[in-house]
Structures are given as C-alpha cells and as structure tokens.
Design an enzyme around this catalytic site. Structure first.
Site, PDB file in Angstrom:
ATOM      1  N   GLY A  40       0.781  -1.238   0.000  1.00 36.25           N
ATOM      2  CA  GLY A  40       0.000   0.000   0.000  1.00 36.25           C
ATOM      3  C   GLY A  40       0.807   1.280   0.000  1.00 36.25           C
ATOM      4  N   ASP A  97       0.786   3.360   4.088  1.00 35.17           N
ATOM      5  CA  ASP A  97      -0.322   4.080   3.466  1.00 35.17           C
ATOM      6  C   ASP A  97      -1.278   4.658   4.496  1.00 35.17           C
ATOM      7  OD1 ASP A  97      -1.225   1.545   4.220  1.00 35.17           O
ATOM      8  OD2 ASP A  97      -2.102   1.034   2.288  1.00 35.17           O
ATOM      9  N   ASP A 100      -4.857   2.582  10.671  1.00 28.10           N
ATOM     10  CA  ASP A 100      -6.259   2.248  10.910  1.00 28.10           C
ATOM     11  C   ASP A 100      -6.388   1.787  12.363  1.00 28.10           C
ATOM     12  OD1 ASP A 100      -8.953   1.717  10.142  1.00 28.10           O
ATOM     13  OD2 ASP A 100      -8.477  -0.351   9.670  1.00 28.10           O
ATOM     14  N   THR A 104      -0.672  -2.745  12.588  1.00 25.68           N
ATOM     15  CA  THR A 104       0.434  -2.961  11.652  1.00 25.68           C
ATOM     16  C   THR A 104       1.620  -2.080  12.017  1.00 25.68           C
ATOM     17  OG1 THR A 104      -1.169  -3.448   9.908  1.00 25.68           O
ATOM     18  CG2 THR A 104       1.078  -2.928   9.209  1.00 25.68           C
ATOM     19  N   LYS A 128      -6.875   7.245  10.366  1.00 24.81           N
ATOM     20  CA  LYS A 128      -8.271   7.124  10.779  1.00 24.81           C
ATOM     21  C   LYS A 128      -8.306   7.023  12.310  1.00 24.81           C
ATOM     22  CE  LYS A 128      -9.397   3.618   7.737  1.00 24.81           C
ATOM     23  NZ  LYS A 128     -10.289   2.706   6.990  1.00 24.81           N
ATOM     24  N   ASP A 156      -5.735  -0.485  -1.516  1.00 26.30           N
ATOM     25  CA  ASP A 156      -6.521  -1.465  -2.256  1.00 26.30           C
ATOM     26  C   ASP A 156      -7.752  -1.926  -1.513  1.00 26.30           C
ATOM     27  OD1 ASP A 156      -4.917  -2.956  -0.264  1.00 26.30           O
ATOM     28  OD2 ASP A 156      -5.850  -4.698  -1.208  1.00 26.30           O
ATOM     29  N   ARG A 162      -5.608   0.012  -6.680  1.00 28.34           N
ATOM     30  CA  ARG A 162      -4.358   0.654  -6.245  1.00 28.34           C
ATOM     31  C   ARG A 162      -3.860   1.698  -7.226  1.00 28.34           C
ATOM     32  NH1 ARG A 162      -2.148  -2.244  -1.886  1.00 28.34           N
ATOM     33  NH2 ARG A 162      -2.330  -4.492  -2.008  1.00 28.34           N
TER      34      ARG A 162
HETATM   35  P1  IMP Z   1      -4.110  -1.477  10.761  1.00 30.48           P
HETATM   36  O1  IMP Z   1      -3.128  -2.541  11.138  1.00 30.48           O
HETATM   37  O2  IMP Z   1      -5.514  -1.810  11.188  1.00 30.48           O
HETATM   38  O3  IMP Z   1      -3.706  -0.085  11.183  1.00 30.48           O
HETATM   39  O4  IMP Z   1      -4.242  -1.505   9.196  1.00 30.48           O
HETATM   40  C1  IMP Z   1      -3.262  -1.059   8.406  1.00 30.48           C
HETATM   41  C2  IMP Z   1      -3.359  -1.705   7.044  1.00 30.48           C
HETATM   42  O5  IMP Z   1      -4.713  -2.083   6.703  1.00 30.48           O
HETATM   43  C3  IMP Z   1      -2.940  -0.679   6.032  1.00 30.48           C
HETATM   44  O6  IMP Z   1      -1.551  -0.743   5.786  1.00 30.48           O
HETATM   45  C4  IMP Z   1      -3.786  -1.035   4.847  1.00 30.48           C
HETATM   46  O7  IMP Z   1      -3.119  -2.005   4.059  1.00 30.48           O
HETATM   47  C5  IMP Z   1      -5.054  -1.656   5.413  1.00 30.48           C
HETATM   48  N1  IMP Z   1      -6.156  -0.663   5.500  1.00 30.48           N
HETATM   49  C6  IMP Z   1      -6.694  -0.109   6.603  1.00 30.48           C
HETATM   50  N2  IMP Z   1      -7.680   0.756   6.291  1.00 30.48           N
HETATM   51  C7  IMP Z   1      -7.758   0.758   4.953  1.00 30.48           C
HETATM   52  C8  IMP Z   1      -8.584   1.468   4.018  1.00 30.48           C
HETATM   53  O8  IMP Z   1      -9.460   2.290   4.338  1.00 30.48           O
HETATM   54  N3  IMP Z   1      -8.357   1.178   2.709  1.00 30.48           N
HETATM   55  C9  IMP Z   1      -7.406   0.295   2.277  1.00 30.48           C
HETATM   56  N4  IMP Z   1      -6.613  -0.365   3.117  1.00 30.48           N
HETATM   57  C10 IMP Z   1      -6.789  -0.151   4.447  1.00 30.48           C
HETATM   58 MG    MG Z   2      -3.566  -3.175   2.203  1.00 30.70          MG
END
Ligand code: IMP
Ligand code: MG
Length: 176
Positions: A40, A97, A100, A104, A128, A156, A162
């Site tokens: 991403g 990217d 959320d 990650t 977010k 994506d 993408r």
């Molecule tokens: P986290 O571990 O929940 O913070 O998620 C991070 C990963 O989830 C990012 O690197 C993205 O690959 C994916 N992700 C989270 N939200 C979105 C979104 O709104 N669109 C696309 N990918 C997302």
């Molecule tokens: Mg992703």
C-alpha cells in the site's frame, strides 16, 4: 457489494500540495533510511521521497502482512524484509499508506526497535483516528479522515483500485 464515491475524497492536487509540506518537514530531520511498507505504501513513498531529495537518504522495502478479511486487519502482524538490513544507530522513518487500528504500525515499530536504531519515526498518508485499537500515533500524517474505507493511490480493496491516482471512498451498496 461495494461501489466508489461519485468524486474523490482527496484529489491529486490536494495530495500533491500536502506532499510538498510533508517533505519539507521530513527533510529537516535528517533520516538515514526510509523503510516503506509494501504494498500500500509504494506510491506514497515514491512521490514523497523524490520531494525529500536528500543524497544520503536510503530506501528499503518491508512487507507487513496481517491476516484478516478485505477491510479489517487482524491482531497478528508478520514482517519480512528486515533480515538483510543493518539499522543499528540509524535514524529510521517508516512509511505506510494508512493508520487504521494501528496494529500494523505498532508491529513494525516494535520489530524495528529491537534492531537498535538511533530513532524510529512513522509517516502515513492517511490516519483514521476513530478506528484506533492500540496505542500508537504517527509522527507525520498527510490527511486525517473519518471512519470510512478508502482506495486508490496505492490503497486497495482485495488488491484492486491501487492504480487510481486519487483517494476514493468505498461504500457498501445493497440489493445486488
Ligand atoms: P491497521 O493494522 O488496522 O492499522 O491496518 C493497516 C493496514 O490495513 C494498512 O496498511 C492497509 O493495508 C489496510 N487498510 C486499513 N484501512 C484501509 C482502508 O481504508 N483502505 C485500504 N486499506 C486499508
Ligand atoms: Mg492493504
């Protein structure tokens, strides 16, 4: 079923302008290496790093995968690509990217800190904050957005969208 918003949430011009100011802030911090999270983060990284344009700044790519469904990450983060890097004493900027749940980025940061860098800072195009499930904030944020799923500019949905040059909101649709 899902469909895209009628117009982009964030336009190419808005992205371009924000990247200029982000690059300026980052240039002042003298990082040794950017670690870009695939997949991403690849477009954001490419556009940002050429604006930073610092001769000594190195780039490497890591892959962070968390298993989950299309729109949600799971708790477990697997990171590959760190094995070949010597980060001891280095000032590291991690680029992804989107922040959320934060799992990650937290997973990446913890793995990096174990490798003895002089500092680790983080940069995301999108944040977010309403979705955060763990305690982490990014040091550099392009845009803070609401609780919506977005695609384009590297992001994506099931590996699609993408290549769109702007950020679009993906909405749930019913009945088909
Ligand atoms: P986290 O571990 O929940 O913070 O998620 C991070 C990963 O989830 C990012 O690197 C993205 O690959 C994916 N992700 C989270 N939200 C979105 C979104 O709104 N669109 C696309 N990918 C997302
Ligand atoms: Mg992703």
């Amino acid at each position: 079923m899902y469909s895209l918003s009628e117009k982009p949430l964030i336009s190419r011009q808005q992205i371009d302008e924000r990247l200029e100011s982000l690059a300026e802030e980052i240039r002042g911090e003298d990082f040794d290496i950017i670690l870009s999270a695939l997949t991403g983060g690849f477009i954001f990284t490419a556009d940002l790093c050429r604006r930073i344009a610092c001769p000594k700044l190195q780039i490497a790519f890591i892959k962070a995968s968390s298993y989950g469904n299309g729109m949600e990450s799971s708790g477990k983060v697997q990171i590959s690509g760190l094995e070949s890097l010597d980060l001891k004493g280095k000032a590291v900027l991690v680029i992804d990217d989107i922040l959320d749940s934060g799992r990650t980025m937290l997973g990446i940061k913890e793995a990096l800190l174990a490798l003895g860098p002089s500092k680790v800072k983080t940069c995301v195009l999108l944040d977010k904050p309403a979705r955060r499930a763990v305690n982490i904030e990014a040091d550099y944020v392009g845009f803070s957005i609401g609780n919506e799923f977005v695609v384009g500019y590297g992001l994506d949905y099931a590996n699609e969208f993408r290549t769109y040059p702007e950020i679009w909101t993906m909405r749930e649709t019913y009945g088909q």
